[in-house]
Design a protein around this motif. Structure first.
Motif, mmCIF file in Angstrom:
data_model
loop_
_atom_site.group_PDB
_atom_site.id
_atom_site.type_symbol
_atom_site.label_atom_id
_atom_site.label_comp_id
_atom_site.label_asym_id
_atom_site.label_seq_id
_atom_site.Cartn_x
_atom_site.Cartn_y
_atom_site.Cartn_z
ATOM 1 N N ARG A 413 0.832 -1.213 0.000
ATOM 2 C CA ARG A 413 0.000 0.000 0.000
ATOM 3 C C ARG A 413 0.862 1.257 0.000
ATOM 4 N NH1 ARG A 413 -3.453 -3.078 3.553
ATOM 5 N NH2 ARG A 413 -2.405 -2.205 5.374
ATOM 6 N N ARG A 417 0.772 4.129 -2.833
ATOM 7 C CA ARG A 417 0.567 5.549 -2.530
ATOM 8 C C ARG A 417 1.698 6.402 -3.077
ATOM 9 N NH1 ARG A 417 -1.231 3.536 2.559
ATOM 10 N NH2 ARG A 417 0.826 3.941 3.469
ATOM 11 N N ARG A 421 1.349 9.258 -5.809
ATOM 12 C CA ARG A 421 1.803 10.627 -5.529
ATOM 13 C C ARG A 421 2.704 11.137 -6.635
ATOM 14 N NH1 ARG A 421 6.048 13.135 -3.417
ATOM 15 N NH2 ARG A 421 7.193 11.180 -3.117
#
Length: 439
Positions: A413, A417, A421
């Motif tokens: 995860r 992320r 980003r």
């Protein structure tokens, strides 16, 4: 869709890989050689395990004292496997394995003449130290000489040799002891291991991908520190130790249980019980297929389930129930060991001999602890005490594996992320839209 040129270049890279794989020259000889080495190691290492009731009677000692003839060998192996693996970095895997087997066989032929329990334990400790040069060197040899996709299967065959050695050694000692006494049983295993050692040396091809290392203490310390700082390797070491704690406890004590009421089996029949090791031969050799179908964690969960079910089933007061429990324990243990040990070789990008050596140290410390604690638990609470010890160790495997699964999901995860980003920033810079960045 890949272009034709990409497909050609991929094929060229595969063909250029000179490492061994099924169907390639040398793979079968390598597999047979290391199968023979694995057979010799387990036959010698556990040569007194099926004879513990006879050893207790011959020297007038308790089960916990007699169990040191096994625990001293496995404990010495655990302590010596790392330094001997460092020597294999300098002198080569093949030379280390050959020398280790030669010394261990020589001691095996002297062991039957031990005049006291103290001398027997001392000889077994030296024999275990000599055998330490084989396991880590064998796995490092395979990691260097075999293609990654074939590595689990190749190590599975080495582990299968372990199971055959453990089985045949115990069967041979059991019947030889019943006919001529326990000393003849130990001598028979020594002769069998000598034949395996000769076959190993004649069959194993010279290493083609080994690069000698410096072998300096500072370099060894840096490598070991790096491995012990790797969370995945630490989890694999713990899994190997806990699995072997179960296995060591069960098979150290089972002879004492079967010689007592309500079974009252003779020594030869108790030795034949170890034919169940054949189940481990198949489960370890099938570990590669289990991993392909279930993944490494899935295969470990299946191995744990089988082991726990076997422990509970072995509480039965019928011989059929006990044997069925041993079948499940053996299948689960060897499958779990093959998956964990091959994962170590796959995970370590450098210092594979040291990574495998640390696994072997943990693994055989688990065996030593399991043998001694299993005997103590048997004295304290009978077979139920030994089973309880095994279930605690199984719970440890489950906890470590679940934690590893949780950590893998957290890391995945976090990576997702981070990618989102970065992708969002790149899109924002291109379009000037802040809403894309938030997405």
């Amino acid at each position: 869709m890949p272009s034709a040129s990409t497909a050609v270049s991929t094929t060229a890279r595969v063909d250029a890989d000179s490492r061994l794989a099924p169907g390639r020259p040398g793979y079968r000889r390598t597999s047979l050689a290391l199968f023979a080495a694995g057979l010799a190691v387990f036959a010698l290492l556990y040569s007194t395990q099926a004879l513990l009731p006879d050893v207790s009677a011959a020297y007038g000692v308790s089960a916990s004292t007699a169990s040191w003839t096994v625990s001293a060998a496995t404990g010495a192996l655990a302590l010596c496997v790392l330094p001997l693996s460092a020597l294999s970095e300098r002198f080569g895997r093949r030379a280390m394995m050959t020398g280790s087997l030669a010394v261990a066989v020589a001691i095996g032929l002297l062991t039957p003449f031990a005049p006291s329990i103290e001398s027997l334990v001392a000889l077994r400790a030296v024999q275990g130290a000599a055998l330490a040069g084989v396991p880590a060197s064998a796995m490092a040899y395979l990691a260097e000489e075999v293609r990654p996709r074939a590595l689990v299967a190749a190590i599975g065959l080495f582990v299968a040799g372990n199971s055959i050695g453990g089985m045949s050694g115990r069967v041979v000692t059991g019947w030889a002891a019943q006919l001529w006494g326990w000393r003849a049983g130990v001598a028979a295993v020594g002769l069998m291991a000598a034949v395996c050692a000769v076959a190993f040396r004649l069959l194993l091809p010279k290493a083609r991908h080994f690069t000698p290392g410096t072998g300096s203490p500072a370099a060894l310390a840096r490598t070991v520190k790096a491995h012990l700082s790797d969370p995945l390797l630490l989890r694999l070491y713990a899994i190997g130790a806990l699995f072997m704690t179960v296995f060591g406890a069960v098979y150290t004590v089972i002879g004492y249980r079967l010689v007592e009421e309500p079974f009252s089996l003779p020594q030869g029949v108790i030795g034949s019980v170890f034919l169940i090791y054949l189940v481990g031969t198949f489960s370890s050799a099938a570990a590669g297929k289990l991993v392909a179908r279930l993944g490494r964690r899935g295969a470990l969960y299946l191995a744990v389930t089988a082991t726990a079910a076997g422990l509970l089933l072995s509480l039965a007061e019928t011989l059929t129930g006990v044997l069925a429990g041993l079948v499940l324990i053996t299948a689960g243990f060897f499958a779990g060991h093959a998956v964990a040990s091959s994962s170590v070789s796959r995970t370590a990008a450098h210092g594979r001999a040291q990574a495998s050596a640390l696994y072997q140290s943990a693994y055989y410390l688990g065996s030593s602890a399991g043998g001694t604690l299993g005997a103590v638990a048997f004295h304290a609470g009978g077979w139920a005490g030994t089973v309880l010890l095994g279930l605690v160790a199984v719970l440890g495997v489950v906890s470590v594996t679940l934690y590893g699964t949780h950590r893998a999901r957290v890391e995945l995860r976090a990576e997702e992320r981070e990618r989102a980003r970065k992708n969002g920033r790149e899109t924002y810079n291109h379009t000037g839209s802040p809403s894309v960045l938030r997405a």
